[in-house]
Design an enzyme around this catalytic site. Sequence first.
Site, PDB file in Angstrom:
ATOM      1  N   GLU A 101       0.821  -1.159   0.016  1.00  0.00           N
ATOM      2  CA  GLU A 101       0.263  -0.039   0.053  1.00  0.00           C
ATOM      3  C   GLU A 101       0.723   1.136  -0.014  1.00  0.00           C
ATOM      4  O   GLU A 101       1.893   1.284   0.672  1.00  0.00           O
ATOM      5  CB  GLU A 101      -0.894  -0.084   1.028  1.00  0.00           C
ATOM      6  CG  GLU A 101      -0.270  -0.100   2.483  1.00  0.00           C
ATOM      7  CD  GLU A 101       0.019   1.080   3.303  1.00  0.00           C
ATOM      8  OE1 GLU A 101      -0.144   2.169   2.584  1.00  0.00           O
ATOM      9  OE2 GLU A 101       1.015   0.996   4.186  1.00  0.00           O
ATOM     10  N   PHE A 102       0.206   2.217  -0.763  1.00  0.00           N
ATOM     11  CA  PHE A 102       0.933   3.588  -0.707  1.00  0.00           C
ATOM     12  C   PHE A 102      -0.024   4.590  -0.333  1.00  0.00           C
ATOM     13  O   PHE A 102      -0.334   5.456  -1.057  1.00  0.00           O
ATOM     14  CB  PHE A 102       1.385   3.855  -2.037  1.00  0.00           C
ATOM     15  CG  PHE A 102       2.597   2.911  -2.497  1.00  0.00           C
ATOM     16  CD1 PHE A 102       3.749   3.059  -1.834  1.00  0.00           C
ATOM     17  CD2 PHE A 102       2.098   1.948  -3.455  1.00  0.00           C
ATOM     18  CE1 PHE A 102       5.079   1.936  -2.437  1.00  0.00           C
ATOM     19  CE2 PHE A 102       3.085   0.837  -3.699  1.00  0.00           C
ATOM     20  CZ  PHE A 102       4.356   0.921  -3.423  1.00  0.00           C
ATOM     21  N   LEU A 142      10.986  18.466   1.174  1.00  0.00           N
ATOM     22  CA  LEU A 142      11.831  19.356   1.452  1.00  0.00           C
ATOM     23  C   LEU A 142      11.702  20.729   2.331  1.00  0.00           C
ATOM     24  O   LEU A 142      12.203  21.606   2.578  1.00  0.00           O
ATOM     25  CB  LEU A 142      12.276  20.095   0.155  1.00  0.00           C
ATOM     26  CG  LEU A 142      13.161  18.986  -0.772  1.00  0.00           C
ATOM     27  CD1 LEU A 142      13.429  19.750  -2.036  1.00  0.00           C
ATOM     28  CD2 LEU A 142      14.406  18.443  -0.229  1.00  0.00           C
ATOM     29  N   GLY A 174      11.606  20.531   9.822  1.00  0.00           N
ATOM     30  CA  GLY A 174      10.634  20.284  10.827  1.00  0.00           C
ATOM     31  C   GLY A 174      11.462  19.766  11.930  1.00  0.00           C
ATOM     32  O   GLY A 174      12.405  19.511  12.168  1.00  0.00           O
ATOM     33  N   CYS A 219       4.519   4.702   9.776  1.00  0.00           N
ATOM     34  CA  CYS A 219       5.281   4.245   8.790  1.00  0.00           C
ATOM     35  C   CYS A 219       7.015   4.285   8.831  1.00  0.00           C
ATOM     36  O   CYS A 219       7.720   3.418   8.939  1.00  0.00           O
ATOM     37  CB  CYS A 219       4.873   4.447   7.417  1.00  0.00           C
ATOM     38  SG  CYS A 219       2.982   3.806   7.103  1.00  0.00           S
ATOM     39  N   LYS A 276       9.191   2.506  11.845  1.00  0.00           N
ATOM     40  CA  LYS A 276       9.516   1.093  11.883  1.00  0.00           C
ATOM     41  C   LYS A 276       9.692   0.791  10.434  1.00  0.00           C
ATOM     42  O   LYS A 276      10.620  -0.325  10.314  1.00  0.00           O
ATOM     43  CB  LYS A 276       7.942   0.704  11.892  1.00  0.00           C
ATOM     44  CG  LYS A 276       6.838   0.572  10.699  1.00  0.00           C
ATOM     45  CD  LYS A 276       5.650  -0.013  11.125  1.00  0.00           C
ATOM     46  CE  LYS A 276       4.589  -0.299  10.020  1.00  0.00           C
ATOM     47  NZ  LYS A 276       5.168  -1.151   9.065  1.00  0.00           N
ATOM     48  N   LYS A 307       1.729  14.730  12.007  1.00  0.00           N
ATOM     49  CA  LYS A 307       1.499  15.518  10.884  1.00  0.00           C
ATOM     50  C   LYS A 307       0.151  16.250  10.964  1.00  0.00           C
ATOM     51  O   LYS A 307      -0.736  15.407  11.532  1.00  0.00           O
ATOM     52  CB  LYS A 307       1.961  15.091   9.530  1.00  0.00           C
ATOM     53  CG  LYS A 307       0.890  14.087   8.959  1.00  0.00           C
ATOM     54  CD  LYS A 307       1.174  13.249   7.647  1.00  0.00           C
ATOM     55  CE  LYS A 307       0.140  12.723   7.008  1.00  0.00           C
ATOM     56  NZ  LYS A 307       0.371  12.159   5.838  1.00  0.00           N
ATOM     57  N   ARG A 355       1.073   8.390  16.724  1.00  0.00           N
ATOM     58  CA  ARG A 355       2.233   7.284  16.991  1.00  0.00           C
ATOM     59  C   ARG A 355       3.535   7.709  16.484  1.00  0.00           C
ATOM     60  O   ARG A 355       3.695   8.397  15.414  1.00  0.00           O
ATOM     61  CB  ARG A 355       1.808   6.206  16.034  1.00  0.00           C
ATOM     62  CG  ARG A 355       0.620   5.222  16.579  1.00  0.00           C
ATOM     63  CD  ARG A 355       0.260   4.123  15.606  1.00  0.00           C
ATOM     64  NE  ARG A 355      -0.363   4.814  14.605  1.00  0.00           N
ATOM     65  CZ  ARG A 355      -0.942   3.925  13.481  1.00  0.00           C
ATOM     66  NH1 ARG A 355      -0.898   2.639  13.681  1.00  0.00           N
ATOM     67  NH2 ARG A 355      -1.595   4.306  12.542  1.00  0.00           N
TER      68      ARG A 355
END
Length: 416
Positions: free
Chosen positions: A141-142, A238, A241, A248, A251, A308, A315
């Site tokens: 998955e993406f 780019l 932060g 994702c 891990k 975000k 998480r």
Amino acid sequence: MARIGVIGAGYVGLTTAACFAHLGHRVVCADVDEGKVTALRRAEIGAHEPRLAELVAEGLRTGRLAFTTDNGEALADAEFVYLCLPTPTGENGEADLSAVHAVLGDAEPDGCVLVVKSTVPIGTSDDIARSQRVPVVSNPEFLREGHAVDDFLRPQRIVVGADDESAARSVLALYPEAPALVTDRASAELVKYASNCFLAMKLSYVNSLAELCEQAGADIGDVTEGMRLDERIGAAFLRPGPGWGGSCFPKDTRALLSTSDGAHVDFPLLRATIDTNERQARRVVEKVREAAGPLAGTRIGLLGLTFKAGTDDLRDSPALAVAGLLADEGAVLTGYDPCVTADTGPVHVAETALDAAHDASALVVLTEWPEFAELDWPAVAAGMSRPVIVDTRNLLPADKVTESGIRLVSTGRAAD
């Protein structure tokens, strides 16, 4: 249309089930969590994901989507069975496949194509194929959190790995038309890890550049703008932060490094990517300390707690990593996030951004929620005990903030 079973109703499984039902397929989605299944049957998804609740409700209304706690029910008569199970980080950084093995140990698929959508180490799908009597396909998955439905229904690419061309093409046919790669299972698995780790590397790289800019008197905004104009580099990932996090990147980077170590492949670039990210929280705390003075007993306001904007996911949030370090030094923390309502770790969660700023010696922007750029800056300044903001995301309008009498500490720019 196809009959599809989905095992796992987490972020990936639920999106997969709801979107396939929206495309006209008949889907049964199974999960071991009875409370979750009961809520899903009422179209209560318990997550901040645009359009997902609507698609779940639509699927239930049309009868194309059902939820169950019985994996056998999801497997019964299914032409395709999707494994969408969690693969968290294990003790040594490797992916924990216990949920995948547990499902396959309890119920053996028959008469279907078994599709591994979970993010699994290279070679896992081949291992599964050796123990199954059905074709096994890797189909990573993406899906970006906050954009999962759009990513599924309008995919940038679909990757399918199999040693059975017919099975690969049948899985590909389930999806909307998109650029597609049909390859072997190991390559398909590595595409997912390689993509996420490359994006993490870009973020670590730009954060190191931002640190260099601060020391050299350069402006990270101008530097990255110059980089974006090179079509070989591109514009995405780019922005500096407080570090990368979420479900994702942490891990997957650790899992790929573990896989590399196991294969006796030295991967110093990936190791440096992880190490650089782990330093980011400490760099933010240093800036807050410089702005607010000694932190013991000092009230600090935090804007943003999720990893975000656009999600309620905490998480591996870099915001919480910063909060933990601030609390270790005795800071008193009050935070605000549009998607977080309960106190989180050492952070008392306020009802508004102004409440988080009230009586604070410093206000720290940690998550890039757009609404933070539109605050009433005179009111923010008036409520703070020391009007200074550390903007880790370079999100705020510098002119409006400073005109209100607030000292603004940006990222990747020379200090005032």
